[in-house]
Design an enzyme around this catalytic site. Structure first.
Site, PDB file in Angstrom:
ATOM      1  CE  LYS A 118      -3.486  -2.928   1.911  1.00 37.56           C
ATOM      2  NZ  LYS A 118      -3.920  -3.438   0.647  1.00 37.56           N
ATOM      3  N   GLY A 166      -8.152  -3.892   5.871  1.00 37.02           N
ATOM      4  CA  GLY A 166      -9.172  -4.200   6.862  1.00 37.02           C
ATOM      5  C   GLY A 166      -8.911  -3.558   8.201  1.00 37.02           C
ATOM      6  CD  GLU A 202      -3.104   7.749   3.690  1.00 34.55           C
ATOM      7  OE1 GLU A 202      -4.159   7.656   4.328  1.00 34.55           O
ATOM      8  OE2 GLU A 202      -2.923   7.223   2.584  1.00 34.55           O
ATOM      9  CG  HIS A 210     -14.927   2.946   1.878  1.00 36.89           C
ATOM     10  ND1 HIS A 210     -14.054   2.095   2.504  1.00 36.89           N
ATOM     11  CD2 HIS A 210     -15.031   2.495   0.616  1.00 36.89           C
ATOM     12  CE1 HIS A 210     -13.652   1.173   1.641  1.00 36.89           C
ATOM     13  NE2 HIS A 210     -14.242   1.390   0.494  1.00 36.89           N
ATOM     14  CE  LYS A 239     -15.769  -2.013   1.688  1.00 31.27           C
ATOM     15  NZ  LYS A 239     -15.226  -2.496   0.393  1.00 31.27           N
ATOM     16  CD  GLU A 277     -10.628   0.804   0.307  1.00 30.47           C
ATOM     17  OE1 GLU A 277     -10.552  -0.413   0.034  1.00 30.47           O
ATOM     18  OE2 GLU A 277     -10.230   1.290   1.368  1.00 30.47           O
ATOM     19  NE  ARG A 294     -11.695  -8.399  -2.021  1.00 21.05           N
ATOM     20  CZ  ARG A 294     -11.060  -7.472  -1.309  1.00 21.05           C
ATOM     21  NH1 ARG A 294      -9.748  -7.403  -1.346  1.00 21.05           N
ATOM     22  NH2 ARG A 294     -11.728  -6.603  -0.582  1.00 21.05           N
ATOM     23  NE  ARG A 340     -20.375  -6.698   2.569  1.00 25.11           N
ATOM     24  CZ  ARG A 340     -19.054  -6.780   2.494  1.00 25.11           C
ATOM     25  NH1 ARG A 340     -18.387  -7.515   3.376  1.00 25.11           N
ATOM     26  NH2 ARG A 340     -18.396  -6.122   1.567  1.00 25.11           N
TER      27      ARG A 340
HETATM   28  C1  MV4 Z   1      -8.139   6.660   6.610  1.00 24.64           C
HETATM   29  C2  MV4 Z   1      -9.081   7.309   7.409  1.00 24.64           C
HETATM   30  C3  MV4 Z   1      -8.901   8.654   7.655  1.00 24.64           C
HETATM   31  N1  MV4 Z   1      -7.837   9.296   7.149  1.00 24.64           N
HETATM   32  N2  MV4 Z   1      -7.093   7.342   6.124  1.00 24.64           N
HETATM   33  C4  MV4 Z   1      -9.977   2.246   7.039  1.00 24.64           C
HETATM   34  C5  MV4 Z   1      -9.654   1.004   6.271  1.00 24.64           C
HETATM   35  C6  MV4 Z   1      -8.651   1.369   5.235  1.00 24.64           C
HETATM   36  N3  MV4 Z   1      -9.057   0.884   3.961  1.00 24.64           N
HETATM   37  C7  MV4 Z   1      -8.550   2.849   5.282  1.00 24.64           C
HETATM   38  N4  MV4 Z   1      -9.284   3.317   6.438  1.00 24.64           N
HETATM   39  C8  MV4 Z   1      -9.265   4.616   6.801  1.00 24.64           C
HETATM   40  N5  MV4 Z   1      -8.242   5.375   6.313  1.00 24.64           N
HETATM   41  C9  MV4 Z   1      -6.954   8.638   6.404  1.00 24.64           C
HETATM   42  N6  MV4 Z   1      -5.906   9.290   5.916  1.00 24.64           N
HETATM   43  C10 MV4 Z   1     -10.140   6.570   7.925  1.00 24.64           C
HETATM   44  C11 MV4 Z   1     -10.220   5.222   7.640  1.00 24.64           C
HETATM   45  C12 MV4 Z   1     -11.290   4.546   8.305  1.00 24.64           C
HETATM   46  C13 MV4 Z   1     -11.189   4.251   9.685  1.00 24.64           C
HETATM   47  C14 MV4 Z   1     -10.044   4.512  10.414  1.00 24.64           C
HETATM   48  C15 MV4 Z   1      -9.960   4.210  11.766  1.00 24.64           C
HETATM   49  C16 MV4 Z   1     -11.043   3.612  12.413  1.00 24.64           C
HETATM   50  C17 MV4 Z   1     -12.196   3.320  11.702  1.00 24.64           C
HETATM   51  C18 MV4 Z   1     -12.276   3.639  10.337  1.00 24.64           C
HETATM   52  C19 MV4 Z   1     -13.429   3.344   9.630  1.00 24.64           C
HETATM   53  C20 MV4 Z   1     -13.485   3.632   8.286  1.00 24.64           C
HETATM   54  C21 MV4 Z   1     -12.426   4.249   7.635  1.00 24.64           C
END
Ligand code: MV4
Length: 464
Positions: A118, A166, A202, A210, A239, A277, A294, A340
């Site tokens: 990533k 995840g 970040e 999302h 999700k 994403e 996938r 789901r």
């Molecule tokens: C983030 C974010 C906020 N700021 N990145 C969650 C899973 C992964 N695919 C990316 N995720 C996130 N990335 C930045 N720069 C918020 C999420 C996030 C999240 C983070 C902490 C706790 C719960 C969360 C739920 C959804 C998304």
């Protein structure tokens, strides 16, 4: 060019059945694989042939590369469809298939490696002009560099695992004092979970949505997108509800996020289907997050919206055919939503495996159920708890919501607890009905006393 004569489906549950259905319609024979406890599973019954590949534990069955390749050779299968989860994003598996002369129905090993790294994906796509959240340029090698980076981008920051996904190995850091312990915790967690301690950083954006974009690429330079899906309704990175189009998307937004996704796929010479994403902040700024290499659990939402059979496209691309569609032939219509349905306690989201004593799925116009469950089936505790995907399509969001409520009311599952009562609550929630939600929605709903406590962990899932 010819399609395959026979495909081995290296998965279980609803996605194995989804692939078998696509194969049947294409005139392709199918081979199911199953573990000791899944002899009576529906995917085994629906396939033309089946092979037992090992004991119940996933490590010894659905993740057992030598056993799966032997099953493919034994049955003269020309290709393997990996579904989602399990071996679907494993570059060693894709390479092992090639070595055995079997076509892996999915992205190239290089695509899979990029999706799994990533920090690298972020760095590469940023250089190709795709917006990313302000953060590190590639991996962060030490605590000292982490502190420097955090001071530059500003708190709060989020530390993420390069090999992660995840939400595992992720830490939000609100102030300087928290950084050192968070950095080491994230390193340890990532090493334990993924075998790599590499991290990147970040700025942490609160209150995000999302939103992801389905792409299809034939590996001959043709790349198209099938529009976005809003997957903001989630709990602890699982999700729960996905919909398309996103309630916040204008035509202009769709064009922009779609172009970012296509540019990302082209930059990494992507082949087969994938998802780019993004997170979207309150000002509708779009930032690249990850590439999912996938087919995803929620792909039916896009299928209902566009009429494109994503699984058939995967198979055709793997067989060497060019894309069946040009971008201007993709015409999303109406609104689609997926719930789901998990075998889980709807208040606490703890798994509730066991025997389904009665099952009656909903039907009627605009309703689709993708499921491997049936009356008498015993939901095993060993795998993920997804037992059905309820997908509705309507001419607009209001119609789709009314249809989902009707379908949730029709759905009868007895003998185990399911998340149906949870979905009924969401579909009566005024903010959800307005399309006004972000990734905090479920937690907020629980806090407002609407949904019991939130102290438990969901079972490990096949999909992210
Ligand atoms: C983030 C974010 C906020 N700021 N990145 C969650 C899973 C992964 N695919 C990316 N995720 C996130 N990335 C930045 N720069 C918020 C999420 C996030 C999240 C983070 C902490 C706790 C719960 C969360 C739920 C959804 C998304």
């Amino acid at each position: 060019m010819k399609l395959f004569k026979k495909i081995l489906v290296a998965n279980r549950g609803e996605i194995a059945i989804r692939v078998i259905r696509a194969c049947k319609e294409l005139g392709i024979k199918t081979v199911a694989i199953f573990s000791d406890i899944e002899r009576e599973a529906l995917h085994v019954r629906l396939a033309d042939e089946s092979v037992c590949i090992g004991p119940a534990s996933a490590a010894q069955s659905y993740l057992n590369i030598p056993a799966i390749l032997s099953a493919a050779e034994l049955t003269d299968s020309e290709a393997i469809h990996p579904g989602y989860g399990f071996l679907s994003e494993n570059p060693q598996f894709a390479e092992a298939c090639a070595t055995s002369g079997i076509t892996f129905i999915g992205p190239t090993p290089d695509n899979l490696r990029m999706g799994g790294d990533k920090a690298k994906a972020r760095q590469v796509l940023k250089r190709r002009g795709i917006p990313v959240v302000p953060g590190s340029d590639g991996p962060v090698a030490s605590e000292e560099i982490a502190m420097k980076t955090a001071r530059k981008i500003g708190f709060p920051v989020i530390i993420k695992a390069s090999a992660g996904g995840g939400g595992r190995g992720m830490r939000i850091v609100r102030e300087e004092e928290e950084l050192s312990p968070a950095f080491h915790m994230a390193q340890r967690e990532s090493l334990a979970a993924f075998g790599s301690s590499e991290l990147y950083m970040e700025r942490y954006l609160p209150s995000i949505r999302h939103i992801e974009v389905q792409i299809i690429a034939d590996g001959k330079g043709n790349v198209i997108h099938l529009g976005e899906r809003d997957c903001s309704v989630q709990r602890r990175h699982q999700k729960l509800i996905e919909e398309a189009p996103s309630p916040i998307a204008t035509e202009k937004f769709r064009k922009k996020i779609g172009e970012f996704a296509v540019r990302a796929a082209k930059a990494m010479k992507y082949k087969n289907v994938g998802t780019i994403e993004f997170i979207v902040d309150q000002d509708q700024n779009i930032y690249f997050m990850e590439i999912n290499t996938r087919v995803q659990v929620e792909h039916p939402v896009t299928e209902e919206l566009t009429g494109v059979d994503i699984i058939k496209e995967q198979i055709k691309i793997a067989a060497g055919f060019p894309l069946s569609y040009k971008q201007n032939q993709i015409k999303p219509s109406g609104h689609a939503i997926e719930c789901r349905i998990n075998a889980e306690d709807p208040e606490r989201f703890i798994p509730s495996p066991g025997k389904i004593t009665f099952l009656l799925p909903p039907g009627g116009p605009g309703v689709r159920v993708d499921s491997a469950a049936y009356t008498g089936w015993v939901v095993p505790p060993q795998y993920d708890s997804l037992i059905a995907k309820l997908i509705v399509h309507g001419k607009n969001r209001e119609d789709a919501v009314a249809r989902m409520k009707r379908a949730l009311d029709e759905f009868i599952i007895e003998g185990i607890k399911t998340t149906i009562p949870f979905h009924k609550k969401v579909f009566n929630h005024p903010e959800f009905l307005k399309g006004n939600f972000n990734t905090d929605f479920i937690e907020k709903m629980a806090e407002s006393g609407n949904n019991g406590n939130k102290t438990t962990e969901a079972a490990s899932n096949q999909d992210e």
